[in-house]
Write a protein that holds these residues in place. Structure first.
Motif, PDB file in Angstrom:
ATOM      1  N   LYS A 104     -30.874  -1.017 -18.883  1.00  9.57           N
ATOM      2  CA  LYS A 104     -30.340  -0.239 -17.764  1.00  9.57           C
ATOM      3  C   LYS A 104     -30.412  -0.807 -16.459  1.00  9.57           C
ATOM      4  O   LYS A 104     -29.353  -0.730 -15.612  1.00  9.57           O
ATOM      5  N   SER A 107     -27.073  -1.525 -14.210  1.00  8.00           N
ATOM      6  CA  SER A 107     -27.125  -1.075 -12.836  1.00  8.00           C
ATOM      7  C   SER A 107     -26.527  -2.389 -11.772  1.00  8.00           C
ATOM      8  O   SER A 107     -25.801  -2.012 -10.682  1.00  8.00           O
ATOM      9  N   LYS A 131     -23.093  -2.566  -9.484  1.00  9.67           N
ATOM     10  CA  LYS A 131     -23.279  -3.025  -8.098  1.00  9.67           C
ATOM     11  C   LYS A 131     -22.018  -4.294  -7.664  1.00  9.67           C
ATOM     12  O   LYS A 131     -21.394  -4.209  -6.913  1.00  9.67           O
TER      13      LYS A 131
END
Length: 67
Positions: A44, A48, A52
């Motif tokens: 995860k 993430s 970005k």
């Protein structure tokens, strides 16, 4: 949209590279992990950071297309 200076664009490029490295590192750590909960957390985190990268790349592309 505000036009960015060369220095600001360079900072964004540096951040993209840092996020890419972090995403790859988290992904590698997840691949080495045996504990399922920690492995999922690391995946995860990698995702993430990858998101970005996409977000910053899109912003950078929009900014450079204005010049």
């Amino acid at each position: 949209m505000i036009q960015l200076t060369t220095k600001e664009l360079s900072f964004i490029e540096d951040e993209i590279r840092a996020e890419e490295i972090t995403a790859k590192t988290m992904s590698w750590c997840a691949s080495q992990c045996k504990e399922a909960g920690l492995k999922e957390t690391l995946h995860k985190m990698a995702e993430s950071h990858h998101l970005k990268v996409i977000e910053l790349s899109n912003y950078l592309n929009r900014s450079t297309n204005l010049h």
